[in-house]
Scaffold this motif. Structure first.
Motif, PDB file in Angstrom:
ATOM      1  N   VAL A   1       5.444  37.207  38.384  1.00  0.00           N
ATOM      2  CA  VAL A   1       6.128  35.920  38.237  1.00  0.00           C
ATOM      3  C   VAL A   1       5.284  34.954  37.414  1.00  0.00           C
ATOM      4  O   VAL A   1       5.802  34.218  36.563  1.00  0.00           O
ATOM      5  N   SER A   2       3.963  34.970  37.657  1.00  0.00           N
ATOM      6  CA  SER A   2       3.070  34.036  36.960  1.00  0.00           C
ATOM      7  C   SER A   2       2.982  34.338  35.463  1.00  0.00           C
ATOM      8  O   SER A   2       2.578  33.472  34.679  1.00  0.00           O
ATOM      9  N   ARG A   3       3.365  35.535  35.066  1.00  0.00           N
ATOM     10  CA  ARG A   3       3.427  35.863  33.638  1.00  0.00           C
ATOM     11  C   ARG A   3       4.836  35.634  33.087  1.00  0.00           C
ATOM     12  O   ARG A   3       5.013  35.120  31.982  1.00  0.00           O
ATOM     13  N   PHE A   4       5.834  36.022  33.880  1.00  0.00           N
ATOM     14  CA  PHE A   4       7.216  36.028  33.424  1.00  0.00           C
ATOM     15  C   PHE A   4       7.745  34.623  33.112  1.00  0.00           C
ATOM     16  O   PHE A   4       8.294  34.369  32.037  1.00  0.00           O
ATOM     17  N   ILE A   5       7.566  33.695  34.045  1.00  0.00           N
ATOM     18  CA  ILE A   5       8.134  32.362  33.850  1.00  0.00           C
ATOM     19  C   ILE A   5       7.535  31.654  32.637  1.00  0.00           C
ATOM     20  O   ILE A   5       8.277  31.111  31.805  1.00  0.00           O
TER      21      ILE A   5
END
Length: 584
Positions: A305-309
């Motif tokens: 999530v910390s990369r995707f968003i």
């Protein structure tokens, strides 16, 4: 998942630190200084050209201090509602903030007749304060009301937060909080979902007398104060708080009501996909493709999530993506569910933290794509605060409608980017996740609006019992979900679940979400058309939200929000996804 907790150290080292204590003292001393200035002006010793600019400068400082201190203490309490020290600090801050409330009341009372031509940057806000001066009691009565609120409406609100964050039920060899039980609505196993729903309902029922007392206390206070202040209704006050015209609200609600058959088509299509004759309440969030690890039903790691968003935010602007990376890397997000932590999610701004202001985000991340959307939603709020942080505090005060615009635009950005990058096999799950959210914002929000409208209609005649509140809620759900949801398996205690009902200062905190959803769809369509050229325009629109009403902000984007046509355009986007979903 490892415990994901935020870091509050860049705000204050602790509530015992010298910096925190100093800011509390300045809040009190500066309030006293401004009150003295206003009394001088009231006696005729000072001209408006002298006292007004000085008062505005001090008000900006006071609002910054109040927000920074209040956000810090609430953040500390909200992750552990049993924290007595944090509770004590909140009580102390409430008492110290009474003087600021008195400042605002007396400031407003002196504005009628004053000319503002020399203060164009504050003209909108000052005109608004002149109107609000006609909707307040005498300074002495307002001071008493503010003092009583601490042990009245605010105390009922805290009771709801404390109870709802600690309610639990037995589950196998341990217990689960209602927050954890609600997260099981995303479980692939229908037996698990149903059991969790039954246990959750049992938890709310077990405490329904307390929740009903709190809700009656909050709404009773609201009715009494609004009447004494001269508001025609609670909804009228909410519209003014939201800087929204009744024409625009009626146009939006009308289109939402017209769209209900469309959403019922979606519910029936989802039931068919799940192999069910119809949906129960606990099926609304169910994943449709639990066996496909590429679907939205998969479990997302926090690292992913910390990369995707941030990568999805990059599609609008690298600046926004880098901002999200900073929020993840610098510990701005408290993501792990815990006993004693409040449910749901929020973003709070800390204007004096770090280098010119920061935000903090609370959520209860469970690994679902819905949780990913929630993080994106709250980061949208944080980005809104970021682009406004160099404005005076007075011009950073935006209404709920426009606050939700930035958050839901960010959700939409993440969803559409994820959909565009996904293989065909993943699209049914991703579209379903989007439609789950859209149906909550249109169908369920409309039911909440109907519930609160009825509640505010009946409350002046006396307190409502838990059974009466549940009956009103079920009627509201029937009006919006209709026959697309099993009548015997709905959620009659949603009046206890949703904390927004318990805010003494913010009634009807429901339609702003629908506004944000549909307004964001209009903005997103503009972004798809303009590409990278839209980013600076979007930034300027967000900066305008604190110094213009919603109709004017809409016009700045080329929208007429008082026309049903605008709201139809947003629904038509959702309709396209429902039609695509029906084909799967």
């Amino acid at each position: 998942m490892k415990d994901i907790a935020w870091n509050l150290g860049s705000v204050y080292p602790s509530s015992e630190s010298a910096a925190y204590r100093a800011d509390k003292e300045v809040l009190v001393s500066l309030s006293a200084t401004v009150l003295s200035l206003l009394k001088q002006a009231e006696s005729g010793e000072l001209e408006a050209s002298d006292w007004l600019p000085r008062a505005l400068e001090s008000l900006n400082r006071l609002l910054d201090l109040s927000e920074n201190l209040g956000s810090y203490v609430y953040a500390a309490w909200s992750v552990d509602t049993s924290n007595e020290a944090a509770q004590g600090e909140m009580d102390d801050l409430e008492e110290r903030s009474l003087a600021l409330k008195d400042v605002l009341v007396r400031f407003r009372s002196m504005l009628p007749g004053v000319k503002f031509e020399s203060l164009p940057d504050y003209r909108f806000w000052l005109d608004e304060q002149v109107f609000l001066s006609k909707r307040q009691m005498s300074p002495e009565e307002e001071a008493l009301a503010a003092d009583l609120q601490r042990c009245g409406g605010d105390a009922w609100d805290r009771l709801h937060s404390r109870l709802s964050s600690s309610l639990d039920r037995p589950w196998d060899d341990s217990e689960k909080t209602v927050t954890q039980l609600r997260s099981l609505a995303f479980d692939a196993d229908r037996n698990v979902r149903k059991r969790a729903w039954e246990e959750e309902c049992a938890a709310w029922k077990g405490a329904e007398v307390s929740f009903a007392a709190a809700l009656n206390g909050v709404k009773g206070t609201t009715v009494t104060l609004n009447t004494r202040r001269g508001w025609g209704s609670t909804l009228e006050k909410s519209l003014v708080q939201n800087r929204l015209s009744r024409t625009a609200l009626d146009a939006m609600l009308g289109v939402m009501t017209e769209s209900l058959p469309l959403f019922r088509r979606y519910f029936r299509a989802k039931a068919k996909m799940l192999g069910l004759p119809g949906l129960a309440w606990y099926d609304l969030f169910a994943p449709i493709k639990p066996g496909d690890t590429k679907s939205a039903g998969e479990i997302w790691s926090w690292e992913r999530v910390s990369r995707f968003i941030p990568e999805m935010f990059d599609t609008l602007s690298i600046e926004m993506g880098d901002f999200a990376r900073r929020a993840f890397s610098e510990g701005w997000i408290d993501a792990s569910p815990r006993n004693g932590k409040v449910g749901g999610a929020y973003c709070t701004n800390l204007p004096l933290a770090g280098n010119g202001g920061e935000s903090r985000i609370l959520c209860n991340f469970d690994g679902s794509f819905d949780s990913v959307s929630t993080v994106a939603h709250e980061l949208g709020h944080a980005w809104h605060g970021e682009v406004m942080k160099n404005l005076p505090a007075i011009n950073r005060e935006y209404p709920m409608t426009l606050a939700e615009t930035a958050s839901i635009f960010s959700e939409t950005l993440v969803f559409r980017a994820a959909l565009d990058r996904s293989p065909e096999s993943s699209k049914p799950g991703i579209i379903d996740t989007y439609l789950v959210g859209a149906s909550q914002v249109i169908v369920d929000i409309l039911s909440r609006f109907h519930f609160e409208s009825a509640l505010m209609r009946y409350r002046p005649d006396g307190e409502l019992s838990p059974a009466e509140l549940s009956e009103i809620m079920l009627d509201a759900q029937n009006r919006t979900y209709g026959d697309a949801l099993e009548e015997s398996e709905r959620h009659q205690w949603m009046w206890a679940v949703k904390g927004h009902y318990y805010s003494p200062d913010l009634a009807f905190y429901n339609f702003p979400y629908a506004f944000g959803q549909l307004f964001a769809l209009g903005l997103y369509a503009r972004f798809r058309k303009e590409g990278g050229d839209f980013a600076p325009r979007y930034r300027e629109l967000l900066r305008l939200t604190g110094s213009a009403d919603a109709v004017s902000v809409g016009k700045s984007a080329g929208f007429n929000i008082e026309s049903p046509d605008f709201w139809h355009s947003g629904i038509s986007t959702i309709k396209g996804f429902i039609e695509e979903f029906e084909k799967f």
